[in-house]
Design a protein around this motif. Sequence first.
Motif, short mmCIF file in Angstrom:
data_model
loop_
_atom_site.label_atom_id
_atom_site.label_comp_id
_atom_site.label_asym_id
_atom_site.label_seq_id
_atom_site.Cartn_x
_atom_site.Cartn_y
_atom_site.Cartn_z
N THR A 73 34.73 -13.56 -12.74
CA THR A 73 34.77 -15.02 -12.89
C THR A 73 33.77 -15.49 -13.94
OG1 THR A 73 35.45 -15.31 -10.58
CG2 THR A 73 34.50 -17.22 -11.70
N ILE A 74 32.55 -14.97 -13.87
CA ILE A 74 31.53 -15.34 -14.86
C ILE A 74 31.98 -14.94 -16.26
CG2 ILE A 74 29.18 -14.85 -15.64
CD1 ILE A 74 28.44 -14.48 -12.65
N ALA A 75 32.49 -13.73 -16.39
CA ALA A 75 32.95 -13.26 -17.70
C ALA A 75 34.07 -14.13 -18.24
CB ALA A 75 33.40 -11.80 -17.60
N ALA A 153 32.40 -7.77 -19.34
CA ALA A 153 32.80 -9.03 -19.99
C ALA A 153 33.47 -8.85 -21.35
CB ALA A 153 31.60 -9.96 -20.10
N PRO A 154 33.06 -7.87 -22.17
CA PRO A 154 33.72 -7.74 -23.48
C PRO A 154 35.24 -7.58 -23.40
CG PRO A 154 31.70 -6.46 -23.47
CD PRO A 154 31.90 -6.94 -22.06
N PHE A 155 35.74 -7.01 -22.32
CA PHE A 155 37.19 -6.80 -22.22
C PHE A 155 37.95 -8.12 -22.26
CE2 PHE A 155 35.64 -2.78 -20.52
CZ PHE A 155 36.48 -1.88 -21.15
N ILE A 202 41.32 -10.32 -17.99
CA ILE A 202 40.70 -10.51 -16.67
C ILE A 202 40.92 -9.28 -15.80
CG2 ILE A 202 40.85 -11.85 -14.53
CD1 ILE A 202 41.53 -14.29 -16.26
N THR A 203 42.11 -8.73 -15.86
CA THR A 203 42.42 -7.53 -15.07
C THR A 203 41.54 -6.36 -15.49
OG1 THR A 203 44.71 -8.26 -14.88
CG2 THR A 203 44.25 -5.97 -14.35
N LEU A 204 41.45 -6.13 -16.80
CA LEU A 204 40.63 -5.03 -17.30
C LEU A 204 39.16 -5.24 -16.94
CD1 LEU A 204 42.23 -4.55 -20.83
CD2 LEU A 204 42.46 -3.04 -18.85
N THR A 205 38.71 -6.49 -17.00
CA THR A 205 37.32 -6.80 -16.65
C THR A 205 37.05 -6.50 -15.18
OG1 THR A 205 37.21 -8.52 -18.34
CG2 THR A 205 35.58 -8.63 -16.58
#
Length: 272
Positions: A73-75, A153-155, A202-205
Motif C-alpha cells: 500500500t505504501i509503495a 516498491a520499485p516494481f 502492485i502484484t509484483l510488489t
Amino acid sequence: MSLSAESASGRSRRTPELLVPALLGGVILAYFALPFLTFLSRTGTANVVSGLTTPNAQVAIRNSLITAPLSTTIATVFGVPLAYVLARRSFVGKRLVEALVILPLVVPPVVGGAMVLTAVGRFTPIGSAAAAVGISLTDSLVGVVLAQTFVAAPFVIITARAGFGAVDERLERASRSLGYGPLATFWNVSLPLARGSIVAGITLTFVRAIGEFGATMMVAYNPRTMPTRIWVDFIAGGIDAIVPLGVALLAITLAVLAAVQRFGRVPTVIDR
C-alpha cells in the motif's frame, strides 16, 4: 490453393524455424518446473497441516500478512504518482531519480538491508528520534515494513510508468480541454487506462514483499516473518522442517496471482 491449405503450408514452414527456440525454451521451463515438483513431492514426508498450526508458524504467517499488504500500500500510494511524473515530465535530475528507483533492484537484498540500517538504525538520528517517542524502526513490524518497501516498491513504480507511458497524451489533453483539472484527468483518464500495468506492479510488489528475506533479516530479524521463520526452521531441521511454511508461502503467492489474473490484467506488462 485454398486458404486453409495456404495456412497449413505457412505453419509447416514456421515449425522448423521455431524448433530450436522451442527446445531452448523448453530447457529453461523444465528447470523452472523441476524445483517446484521436487519440493512439493516432499509434502508427503512432512505434515503440512500440523506444521502450520504451531505457534511459531502462525505468528510468522500473521506478521507476513500484516506487513506485506502494508508495504504494498505504501509503495502504491507514493510510487504510482512518481511513476506518472517520470512518464510525463522531463526535468533536471530525472536520470538521478530513475537511478534511485532502480537501485534497490540491483543491489543484493542483504546490502539493501544494511543501507536501510544506516538510515534508520537504532543509533542513527532518525532511529533515535523515533525511539524517543516509543517507535522502534528495527527489530519490529515497522522495521519489516521499511525493509519490504525498500526492496519491493520499485516494481510498482517501473510497471506503472510503463503503463502511463503507453497512454495517449491526446486523451489527457482532450480531458483538460473539457474543463477537467490535472488531478481529475489523472484520476478519470490516465489511471484507468494504465490500470493493467498498475495492477501488475502492485502484484509484483506484494509477492516480492511477502517473500523478502535478506533485507528483512538485516533490519528486523525479529519478529519473524515467513521467510525468516523458514530460515530458522531450515537451520534447525533441514528441508522437511520448512515444507509447511514453504507450501503456505507458495499458496499465498499463487492465490494472489490467480485473483489478479481473474479480476485484473497482469499479462499487459508481459505483453509489452
